[in-house]
Design a protein around this motif. Structure first.
Motif, PDB file in Angstrom:
ATOM      1  N   GLU A 167       0.797  -1.255  -0.080  1.00 25.80           N
ATOM      2  CA  GLU A 167       0.018  -0.099   0.065  1.00 25.80           C
ATOM      3  C   GLU A 167       0.862   1.200  -0.043  1.00 25.80           C
ATOM      4  O   GLU A 167       0.412   2.170  -0.795  1.00 25.80           O
ATOM      5  CB  GLU A 167      -0.963  -0.019   1.123  1.00 25.80           C
ATOM      6  CG  GLU A 167      -2.153  -0.871   1.098  1.00 25.80           C
ATOM      7  CD  GLU A 167      -3.066  -0.825   2.436  1.00 25.80           C
ATOM      8  OE1 GLU A 167      -2.621  -0.199   3.399  1.00 25.80           O
ATOM      9  OE2 GLU A 167      -4.071  -1.493   2.631  1.00 25.80           O
ATOM     10  N   GLU A 168       1.835   1.261   0.790  1.00 27.01           N
ATOM     11  CA  GLU A 168       2.772   2.353   0.703  1.00 27.01           C
ATOM     12  C   GLU A 168       3.494   2.809  -0.423  1.00 27.01           C
ATOM     13  O   GLU A 168       3.661   3.642  -1.035  1.00 27.01           O
ATOM     14  CB  GLU A 168       3.728   2.267   1.802  1.00 27.01           C
ATOM     15  CG  GLU A 168       3.373   2.273   3.542  1.00 27.01           C
ATOM     16  CD  GLU A 168       4.126   2.041   4.662  1.00 27.01           C
ATOM     17  OE1 GLU A 168       4.068   2.535   5.466  1.00 27.01           O
ATOM     18  OE2 GLU A 168       5.033   0.903   4.109  1.00 27.01           O
ATOM     19  N   ILE A 169       3.903   1.565  -1.172  1.00 30.78           N
ATOM     20  CA  ILE A 169       4.509   1.544  -2.287  1.00 30.78           C
ATOM     21  C   ILE A 169       3.720   2.279  -3.645  1.00 30.78           C
ATOM     22  O   ILE A 169       4.153   3.271  -4.208  1.00 30.78           O
ATOM     23  CB  ILE A 169       5.273   0.322  -2.886  1.00 30.78           C
ATOM     24  CG1 ILE A 169       6.296  -0.162  -1.742  1.00 30.78           C
ATOM     25  CG2 ILE A 169       5.725   0.332  -4.098  1.00 30.78           C
ATOM     26  CD1 ILE A 169       6.644  -1.648  -2.030  1.00 30.78           C
ATOM     27  N   THR A 170       2.537   1.757  -3.568  1.00 32.77           N
ATOM     28  CA  THR A 170       1.534   2.205  -4.565  1.00 32.77           C
ATOM     29  C   THR A 170       1.311   3.618  -4.165  1.00 32.77           C
ATOM     30  O   THR A 170       1.102   4.315  -5.156  1.00 32.77           O
ATOM     31  CB  THR A 170       0.384   1.146  -4.381  1.00 32.77           C
ATOM     32  OG1 THR A 170       0.477   0.175  -4.740  1.00 32.77           O
ATOM     33  CG2 THR A 170      -0.757   2.106  -5.334  1.00 32.77           C
ATOM     34  N   ARG A 171       0.851   4.082  -2.986  1.00 29.94           N
ATOM     35  CA  ARG A 171       0.658   5.509  -2.728  1.00 29.94           C
ATOM     36  C   ARG A 171       1.865   6.319  -3.088  1.00 29.94           C
ATOM     37  O   ARG A 171       1.645   7.204  -3.514  1.00 29.94           O
ATOM     38  CB  ARG A 171       0.426   5.446  -1.117  1.00 29.94           C
ATOM     39  CG  ARG A 171      -0.315   6.959  -0.910  1.00 29.94           C
ATOM     40  CD  ARG A 171      -0.820   6.699   0.769  1.00 29.94           C
ATOM     41  NE  ARG A 171      -1.143   5.539   1.123  1.00 29.94           N
ATOM     42  CZ  ARG A 171      -0.863   4.731   2.456  1.00 29.94           C
ATOM     43  NH1 ARG A 171      -0.022   5.578   3.139  1.00 29.94           N
ATOM     44  NH2 ARG A 171      -1.115   3.473   2.676  1.00 29.94           N
ATOM     45  N   ARG A 172       3.013   5.803  -2.739  1.00 25.04           N
ATOM     46  CA  ARG A 172       4.327   6.740  -3.096  1.00 25.04           C
ATOM     47  C   ARG A 172       4.450   7.018  -4.664  1.00 25.04           C
ATOM     48  O   ARG A 172       4.635   7.960  -5.142  1.00 25.04           O
ATOM     49  CB  ARG A 172       5.449   6.066  -2.481  1.00 25.04           C
ATOM     50  CG  ARG A 172       6.820   6.872  -2.842  1.00 25.04           C
ATOM     51  CD  ARG A 172       7.987   6.200  -2.090  1.00 25.04           C
ATOM     52  NE  ARG A 172       8.228   4.724  -2.157  1.00 25.04           N
ATOM     53  CZ  ARG A 172       8.573   4.129  -3.194  1.00 25.04           C
ATOM     54  NH1 ARG A 172       9.163   5.029  -4.196  1.00 25.04           N
ATOM     55  NH2 ARG A 172       8.771   2.920  -3.488  1.00 25.04           N
ATOM     56  N   LEU A 173       3.991   5.769  -5.338  1.00 26.88           N
ATOM     57  CA  LEU A 173       4.455   5.809  -6.787  1.00 26.88           C
ATOM     58  C   LEU A 173       3.248   6.502  -7.320  1.00 26.88           C
ATOM     59  O   LEU A 173       3.624   7.146  -8.384  1.00 26.88           O
ATOM     60  CB  LEU A 173       4.512   4.329  -7.351  1.00 26.88           C
ATOM     61  CG  LEU A 173       5.440   3.449  -6.949  1.00 26.88           C
ATOM     62  CD1 LEU A 173       5.549   2.180  -7.617  1.00 26.88           C
ATOM     63  CD2 LEU A 173       6.862   4.059  -7.404  1.00 26.88           C
ATOM     64  N   LEU A 174       2.253   6.535  -6.904  1.00 30.40           N
ATOM     65  CA  LEU A 174       1.218   7.515  -7.655  1.00 30.40           C
ATOM     66  C   LEU A 174       1.115   9.000  -6.996  1.00 30.40           C
ATOM     67  O   LEU A 174       0.324   9.807  -7.573  1.00 30.40           O
ATOM     68  CB  LEU A 174      -0.354   6.870  -7.140  1.00 30.40           C
ATOM     69  CG  LEU A 174      -0.270   5.403  -7.984  1.00 30.40           C
ATOM     70  CD1 LEU A 174      -1.766   4.987  -7.430  1.00 30.40           C
ATOM     71  CD2 LEU A 174      -0.441   5.561  -9.427  1.00 30.40           C
ATOM     72  N   SER A 175       1.885   9.350  -6.068  1.00 32.10           N
ATOM     73  CA  SER A 175       2.143  10.861  -5.452  1.00 32.10           C
ATOM     74  C   SER A 175       3.056  11.629  -6.797  1.00 32.10           C
ATOM     75  O   SER A 175       3.479  11.361  -7.442  1.00 32.10           O
ATOM     76  CB  SER A 175       2.838  10.807  -4.110  1.00 32.10           C
ATOM     77  OG  SER A 175       4.112  10.501  -4.239  1.00 32.10           O
ATOM     78  N   VAL A 176       3.049  12.885  -6.075  1.00 31.70           N
ATOM     79  CA  VAL A 176       3.728  13.576  -6.884  1.00 31.70           C
ATOM     80  C   VAL A 176       5.251  13.461  -6.675  1.00 31.70           C
ATOM     81  O   VAL A 176       6.013  14.025  -7.454  1.00 31.70           O
ATOM     82  CB  VAL A 176       3.357  15.188  -6.290  1.00 31.70           C
ATOM     83  CG1 VAL A 176       4.328  16.338  -7.004  1.00 31.70           C
ATOM     84  CG2 VAL A 176       1.952  15.548  -6.618  1.00 31.70           C
TER      85      VAL A 176
END
Length: 80
Positions: free
Chosen positions: A52-61
């Motif tokens: 979840e953290e990886i996905t959130r980070r990769l989709l962030s600015v």
């Protein structure tokens, strides 16, 4: 052999970065493929992330992982 050493170092860094209040220490020498010491090399450690953290980070600015610790080798290639 090189893979086993790297795996051991990675395990120590991950353990130290994921446990609250935990501390870790890693020491060693940075070498080229010809086994010559490298002076001034930068070594960075990153904490492990859940999917979840990886996905959130990769989709962030800012998709770059944040560094937990950074060290630079000295003239004799050992991390300071």
């Amino acid at each position: 052999m090189r893979k086993a050493v790297f795996s051991s170092i990675a395990a120590l860094v991950v353990l130290g970065a994921t446990l609250p209040g935990a501390m870790a220490s890693v020491s060693g020498t940075v070498l080229t493929v010809n086994l010559a010491p490298v002076a001034g090399a930068t070594i960075s450690a990153y904490r492990s992330e859940t999917r979840e953290e990886i996905t959130r980070r990769l989709l962030s600015v800012h998709p770059e992982p944040s560094q937990t610790a950074t060290a630079t080798t000295g003239e004799v290639s050992r991390a300071n």
